[in-house]
Each structure stands twice: as structure tokens, then as C-alpha cells.
Design a protein around this motif. Structure first.
Motif, short mmCIF file in Angstrom:
data_model
loop_
_atom_site.label_atom_id
_atom_site.label_comp_id
_atom_site.label_asym_id
_atom_site.label_seq_id
_atom_site.Cartn_x
_atom_site.Cartn_y
_atom_site.Cartn_z
N PHE A 238 43.79 29.89 44.03
CA PHE A 238 42.89 29.17 43.12
C PHE A 238 41.93 30.13 42.42
O PHE A 238 41.74 30.03 41.21
N LEU A 239 41.34 31.05 43.17
CA LEU A 239 40.38 31.99 42.57
C LEU A 239 41.05 32.91 41.56
O LEU A 239 40.45 33.27 40.54
N ILE A 240 42.30 33.28 41.82
CA ILE A 240 43.02 34.16 40.88
C ILE A 240 43.40 33.38 39.62
O ILE A 240 43.20 33.86 38.50
N GLN A 241 43.93 32.16 39.78
CA GLN A 241 44.35 31.37 38.63
C GLN A 241 43.18 30.93 37.78
O GLN A 241 43.31 30.82 36.56
N ALA A 242 42.03 30.69 38.39
CA ALA A 242 40.85 30.27 37.63
C ALA A 242 40.19 31.45 36.92
O ALA A 242 39.32 31.25 36.08
N GLY A 243 40.58 32.67 37.27
CA GLY A 243 40.01 33.85 36.62
C GLY A 243 38.66 34.24 37.19
O GLY A 243 37.92 35.00 36.56
N ILE A 244 38.33 33.75 38.37
CA ILE A 244 37.04 34.08 38.98
C ILE A 244 37.08 35.47 39.58
O ILE A 244 36.13 36.24 39.46
N VAL A 245 38.21 35.82 40.24
CA VAL A 245 38.35 37.10 40.93
C VAL A 245 39.74 37.66 40.63
O VAL A 245 40.70 36.90 40.51
N LYS A 246 39.83 38.98 40.52
CA LYS A 246 41.14 39.61 40.38
C LYS A 246 41.79 39.73 41.76
O LYS A 246 41.11 39.76 42.78
N LYS A 247 43.12 39.85 41.75
CA LYS A 247 43.87 39.87 43.00
C LYS A 247 43.49 41.05 43.87
O LYS A 247 43.44 40.95 45.10
N GLU A 248 43.21 42.19 43.26
CA GLU A 248 42.91 43.38 44.07
C GLU A 248 41.51 43.34 44.69
O GLU A 248 41.20 44.16 45.55
N HIS A 249 40.69 42.36 44.32
CA HIS A 249 39.34 42.26 44.88
C HIS A 249 39.24 41.18 45.96
O HIS A 249 38.14 40.82 46.37
N ILE A 250 40.38 40.65 46.41
CA ILE A 250 40.37 39.61 47.45
C ILE A 250 40.90 40.21 48.74
O ILE A 250 41.94 40.87 48.75
N LYS A 251 40.17 39.98 49.83
CA LYS A 251 40.61 40.39 51.16
C LYS A 251 40.76 39.12 52.00
O LYS A 251 39.79 38.41 52.25
N ILE A 252 41.99 38.86 52.44
CA ILE A 252 42.26 37.71 53.29
C ILE A 252 42.35 38.21 54.72
O ILE A 252 43.19 39.06 55.03
N HIS A 253 41.49 37.73 55.58
CA HIS A 253 41.45 38.16 56.97
C HIS A 253 42.22 37.16 57.84
O HIS A 253 42.17 35.98 57.63
#
Length: 113
Positions: free
Chosen positions: A96-111
Motif C-alpha cells: 500500500f505504501l509503495i503504490q500510494a507513493g508515500i515510500v519507495k521500496k528501498e526505504h521499507i524494512k519489514i521485520h
């Protein structure tokens, strides 16, 4: 004695570079998506590190509507504002955050995977 003073090494901090990198706001501006176990099968998804210029309440409203779950925005003294959602929504929130343009994929860390 002056020769001994020259040969004695000064104290070396191996973690000085790591601490200098993490001292910035948000440690390179990553968005951290985590899950926390509640009781039994219940879990909680937390999203922290979003940019402060975004309205957390509007993002939360869209997330709740999109994934049919409940959630809230919590103010933490160390982490700032944190979005909490019911259930394990890590993959859903990241897409959702990537498709909405809020955050780029390389700035997301999924723990937790």
C-alpha cells in the motif's frame, strides 16, 4: 618513559562509525514495519518512521478501509508517532505504501520474515 607513551595505543571505539550513522533522524529514513504477538493468535502490526509531513490519521483511515481492520495512531516518546493495525498486515501495508507513493521500496524494512 616517553617511548612507552608513544607505543601505548589510544582507545579505539569499533562502533563509532555505526553510532555516527544512526545518530541521524530515523537512521537513513527507513520505514519499519513490525508485528507484535498479543495473546493467543492475535497480533498487532506497527508502522514507524513515516515522514512527518504526512497526515498519520489520513493514512490510517485509508489502511483501515483497505484491509478491513481496526487501528490507531500512538504517540511514543522515543519513536514519535506509530501506526498500529490489528492482525498481521506487513505485506499489505508495504505494498500500500509503495503504490500510494508515500515510500519507495528501498526505504521499507519489514521485520519478522
Amino acid at each position: 618513559m616517553s617511548e612507552l607513551d608513544i607505543q601505548i595505543p589510544t582507545t579505539f571505539d569499533a562502533f563509532a562509525d555505526a553510532n555516527a550513522e544512526n545518530s541521524g533522524a530515523g537512521s537513513k529514513d527507513y520505514v519499519h514495519i513490525r508485528t507484535q504477538q498479543r495473546n493467543g493468535r492475535k497480533s498487532l502490526t506497527t508502522v514507524q518512521g513515516l515522514n512527518k509531513e504526512f497526515s498519520y490519521n489520513k493514512i490510517l483511515k485509508d489502511l483501515k478501509k483497505e484491509f478491513c481492520c481496526n487501528g490507531t495512531v500512538v504517540q511514543d516518546p522515543e519513536l514519535g508517532q506509530v501506526i498500529q493495525l490489528q492482525g498481521d498486515q506487513r505485506k499489505n501495508v508495504s505494498t500500500f505504501l509503495i503504490q500510494a507513493g508515500i515510500v519507495k521500496k528501498e526505504h521499507i524494512k519489514i521485520h519478522g520474515f
